[in-house]
Design a protein around this motif. Structure first.
Motif, PDB file in Angstrom:
ATOM      1  N   LEU A  64       9.608   0.956  12.694  1.00 11.34           N
ATOM      2  CA  LEU A  64       8.548   0.375  11.874  1.00 11.34           C
ATOM      3  C   LEU A  64       8.346   1.118  10.561  1.00 11.34           C
ATOM      4  O   LEU A  64       7.771   0.573   9.618  1.00 11.34           O
ATOM      5  CB  LEU A  64       7.243   0.313  12.670  1.00 11.34           C
ATOM      6  N   ASP A  65       8.855   2.347  10.476  1.00 14.40           N
ATOM      7  CA  ASP A  65       8.790   3.056   9.197  1.00 14.40           C
ATOM      8  C   ASP A  65       9.502   2.251   8.121  1.00 14.40           C
ATOM      9  O   ASP A  65       9.093   2.233   6.970  1.00 14.40           O
ATOM     10  CB  ASP A  65       9.459   4.438   9.308  1.00 14.40           C
TER      11      ASP A  65
ATOM     12  N   LEU B 170       9.717  -1.011   7.975  1.00 14.75           N
ATOM     13  CA  LEU B 170       8.845  -2.118   7.560  1.00 14.75           C
ATOM     14  C   LEU B 170       7.833  -1.635   6.521  1.00 14.75           C
ATOM     15  O   LEU B 170       7.647  -2.256   5.470  1.00 14.75           O
ATOM     16  CB  LEU B 170       8.121  -2.705   8.777  1.00 14.75           C
ATOM     17  N   ILE B 171       7.233  -0.480   6.820  1.00 14.32           N
ATOM     18  CA  ILE B 171       6.242   0.063   5.888  1.00 14.32           C
ATOM     19  C   ILE B 171       6.886   0.379   4.546  1.00 14.32           C
ATOM     20  O   ILE B 171       6.341   0.076   3.484  1.00 14.32           O
ATOM     21  CB  ILE B 171       5.568   1.309   6.507  1.00 14.32           C
TER      22      ILE B 171
ATOM     23  N   LEU C 115       9.561  -1.045   3.258  1.00 11.08           N
ATOM     24  CA  LEU C 115       9.865  -2.301   2.547  1.00 11.08           C
ATOM     25  C   LEU C 115       8.603  -2.893   1.915  1.00 11.08           C
ATOM     26  O   LEU C 115       8.623  -3.365   0.782  1.00 11.08           O
ATOM     27  CB  LEU C 115      10.472  -3.324   3.519  1.00 11.08           C
ATOM     28  N   LEU C 116       7.517  -2.863   2.650  1.00 11.72           N
ATOM     29  CA  LEU C 116       6.274  -3.431   2.119  1.00 11.72           C
ATOM     30  C   LEU C 116       5.761  -2.615   0.941  1.00 11.72           C
ATOM     31  O   LEU C 116       5.141  -3.144   0.019  1.00 11.72           O
ATOM     32  CB  LEU C 116       5.200  -3.506   3.213  1.00 11.72           C
ATOM     33  N   HIS C 117       6.074  -1.314   0.979  1.00  9.54           N
ATOM     34  CA  HIS C 117       5.597  -0.428  -0.075  1.00  9.54           C
ATOM     35  C   HIS C 117       6.494  -0.473  -1.310  1.00  9.54           C
ATOM     36  O   HIS C 117       6.029  -0.713  -2.423  1.00  9.54           O
ATOM     37  CB  HIS C 117       5.507   1.002   0.471  1.00  9.54           C
TER      38      HIS C 117
ATOM     39  N   GLU D   8       9.585  -2.364  -1.798  1.00  8.52           N
ATOM     40  CA  GLU D   8      10.246  -3.600  -2.211  1.00  8.52           C
ATOM     41  C   GLU D   8       9.219  -4.689  -2.543  1.00  8.52           C
ATOM     42  O   GLU D   8       9.188  -5.233  -3.630  1.00  8.52           O
ATOM     43  CB  GLU D   8      11.185  -4.082  -1.087  1.00  8.52           C
TER      44      GLU D   8
ATOM     45  N   VAL E 237       3.246  -4.428  -1.699  1.00  9.85           N
ATOM     46  CA  VAL E 237       1.960  -5.016  -1.307  1.00  9.85           C
ATOM     47  C   VAL E 237       1.067  -4.032  -0.549  1.00  9.85           C
ATOM     48  O   VAL E 237      -0.090  -4.336  -0.264  1.00  9.85           O
ATOM     49  CB  VAL E 237       2.132  -6.320  -0.475  1.00  9.85           C
ATOM     50  N   ILE E 238       1.612  -2.874  -0.191  1.00  6.51           N
ATOM     51  CA  ILE E 238       0.733  -1.848   0.388  1.00  6.51           C
ATOM     52  C   ILE E 238       0.961  -0.527  -0.347  1.00  6.51           C
ATOM     53  O   ILE E 238       1.984  -0.362  -1.011  1.00  6.51           O
ATOM     54  CB  ILE E 238       0.923  -1.622   1.921  1.00  6.51           C
TER      55      ILE E 238
END
Ligand code: FAD
Ligand code: AMP
Lengths: 248, 322
Positions: A234-235, A237-238, A240-242, A244, A247-248
């Motif tokens: 899940l790191d 995922l975080i 990618l969201l951060h 790429e 959004v976070i």
């Protein structure tokens, strides 16, 4: 009490949306039309007023003859009479002017419309009607009680709800909550038989202003493939969201 | 000539949608060669609006207008429109804006287009792009009336800075008792909770979560992210969650930056209402769930394992990045 429920005839929620004539028209091919869901809640609430408070319930639609099965369904659910204004619904202002004429002639105390049609999603007709007719108006209405001339309505607001005290004549923009989902009325055989005998008046449109025109339509760009992330990582995922998606 | 924008505030503070609406108004004003006038009700920091391209603020200070009232607010805005000779009026897509805009449209006989997602494609004729068919399509709509009303979709145009020194003028509209014939008697709103309409991030749960007792982890994930919570229709129909959290075609629309769907299959009616969100993440045990076709990022796994782990990882991430 005399109630008018405004019924918009819309593609069933499962419909795939396509356009024709060089993307200038909605393709009705293979599309099943239904009572707009927001209006279905309103219609069922109107039936409650009919059963409990002796109200008379009419339904009206602005549309071509092809909308009649939808109005017949409303009659089968229990409305007493129907009115169809024989015109294509050009835009919100045009439709509201037609319905305003119906309301003036019919002397309704309560007009129930939906907060929006799920096809064009205008969210315009009930509000414009209230301005044209100078009737009280509650939008995104999720509960309505009538006592004599007084009305208490609850409307949804962003993050909560608001109770509004007002009086008839009143128009509401209704939605789910007006009645519970499980209480929605569906036509039974007897209702369908009776609906055939009920009065459906066709009236010709009045001269009215059209303010907007949809000149063309477009479908959303197709979506790229989903990026799958391993549940044990899940790191990523975080990350990618951060980095790429930012959004976070 | 001017572009008028209704800038929403709450307890004296402007809402994010006020800045987005102002940014949009500035773009329209640029295209038609006009300036932007804002109408603000009982707001404290009116000069903040200058940052987003507003050159004049008509500020109303009036006790009677402390609580939103659609009819009264619409009347004030139409008086402001007349005073400013406004050809275009911009509002947001909040519940309140969607309540008053059609009233303005009816009384001014002005064409109103809601859910607009981009700057006008052209201003002569005046054509805007809006979502239609519950986000399954877009319409290019031409407005033919002299006065035009545009409802800007949340998060679509975005906020842009165009710093000006706004002049602030107090405005005394004429309103009377009849304007309050629909009267607010009670407002029930959870204090301090992020609302779906305002949220940058929405965390949403579906029937895959099995029961209301399992929503603790959804709320915790939302809290870590500063997100609003939402749910699919059956979840609210079964009263696991309040109706106000139901999102989708027949529920609330979501247009957040990030939408995280947990244990939601991705039915067409659900997707229609959330597809305006920019980035979608799905967590679902079934790799065949239709949501994976609509999402940007996906985790195939059991929510009861994935979500608690994700919460821990996010807490670590937040600790390192603040
Ligand atoms: C007229 C009409 C209007 C509608 N409007 C809406 C609307 O506005 N909004 C809306 O949401 N729906 C709407 N619906 C309902 C829609 O068709 C679907 O029934 C609904 O969205 C399904 O909700 P769900 O995904 O929560 O449940 P389900 O379809 O039951 O999906 C549950 C998902 O959870 C997954 N799951 C199960 N266990 C786990 C686990 N342990 N971990 C992770 N995942 C798990 C499953 O694989 C499945 O994909 C409407 C339907 C109709 C007919
Ligand atoms: N053509 C129509 N005929 C009758 N009522 C309509 C029509 N179009 C819209 N309405 C009513 O107005 C509501 C809001 O519609 P809209 O403004 O199109 O989003 C609908 O839920 C209906 O109650």
């Amino acid at each position: 009490m005399k109630i008018l429920v405004c019924i918009s005839n819309v593609p069933d929620t499962t419909s795939k949306i396509n356009f024709t004539d060089g993307d200038t028209k909605f393709d009705t091919n293979g599309v099943q039309f239904v009572i707009n869901p927001n209006d279905e809640f309103g219609l069922t609430r109107a039936m409650w007023f009919k059963e409990k408070q002796g109200a008379t319930v009419h339904v009206a639609t602005v549309g071509a003859a092809t909308t009649e099965p939808t109005i017949r369904k409303a009659l089968a659910i229990g409305a007493d009479e129907a009115i169809r204004v024989n015109a294509a619904p050009k835009d919100g202002l045009f439709v509201a002017q037609q319905l305003a004429e119906v309301i003036k002639n019919g002397g309704y105390d309560l007009v129930i419309a939906g907060k929006e049609s799920i096809d064009y999603n205008g969210g315009m007709v009930p509000g414009i009607l209230s301005a044209l007719l100078d009737m009280n108006f509650v939008n995104t209405c999720i509960n309505l009680e009538i006592d004599g001339n007084n009305a208490t309505a609850i409307r949804e607001i962003d993050g909560g709800k608001e109770t509004i005290s007002t009086s008839l004549p009143l128009i509401i923009g209704g939605q789910k909550g007006l009645v519970q989902e499980s209480d929605l009325k569906i036509p039974n055989m007897r209702g369908i038989m009776m609906a055939r005998q009920k009065k459906l008046t066709v009236v010709e449109p009045i001269d009215a202003v059209q303010a907007t025109t949809d000149i063309r339509f477009e479908k959303p760009a197709p979506k790229g493939a989903v990026k799958l992330v391993d549940p044990n990582n899940l790191d990523e995922l975080i990350n990618l969201l951060h980095t790429e998606a930012k959004v976070i | 000539m001017s572009v008028l924008v209704y800038t929403e505030s709450e307890n004296g503070k402007f809402k994010k949608n006020a800045f987005e609406a102002a940014s949009y108004a500035h773009e329209v004003a640029k295209q038609i060669g006009a300036t932007v006038t804002a109408v603000s009700f009982n707001a404290e920091n009116n000069d903040e609006l200058g940052l987003y391209g507003v050159s004049k603020v008509l500020n109303i200070t009036n006790e009677a207008l402390k609580t939103f009232n659609a009819k009264a607010f619409a009347k004030v805005i139409s008086q402001a429109a007349e005073k400013e000779n406004a050809s275009v009026i911009i509002v947001s897509s909040s519940t309140n804006s969607k309540y008053l805009a059609p009233l303005l449209s009816g009384s001014l006989k002005a064409g109103y287009v809601s859910n607009v997602v981009a700057a006008p494609e052209s201003t002569n004729p005046f054509t805007v792009k809006r979502t239609a068919f519950s986000n399954k399509g877009f319409a290019y709509t031409q407005i033919e009336t002299d006065t035009k009303i545009i409802g800007v979709s949340n998060n679509a145009f975005g906020i842009s800075e165009n710093k000006l020194d706004a002049t602030i003028e107090s405005f005394n509209p004429s309103i009377n008792d009849a304007d309050f014939s629909a009267k607010s008697i009670e407002i029930d709103r959870a204090a301090g909770k992020v609302t779906i309409a305002d949220a940058d991030i929405v965390v949403s749960g579906g029937r895959g979560l099995k029961g209301p007792e399992n929503w603790g982890m959804i709320e915790e994930l939302a809290e870590v992210l500063g997100a609003a919570t939402a749910c699919s229709k059956p979840v609210s129909d079964m009263d696991w969650r309040p109706h106000s959290e139901h999102v989708g075609q027949t529920g609330k629309p979501v247009a957040s930056n990030l939408y995280i769907a947990i244990g939601i299959s991705g039915a067409i009616q659900h997707l229609a209402g959330i597809s305006a969100s920019k980035v979608k993440v799905v967590i679902n045990i079934d790799p065949e769930a239709p949501f994976f076709k609509a999402a940007d990022y996906g985790v195939v796994g059991d929510a009861f394992e994935v979500v608690p782990k994700l919460i821990e990882k996010l807490k670590e991430f937040k600790a390192q990045n603040t």
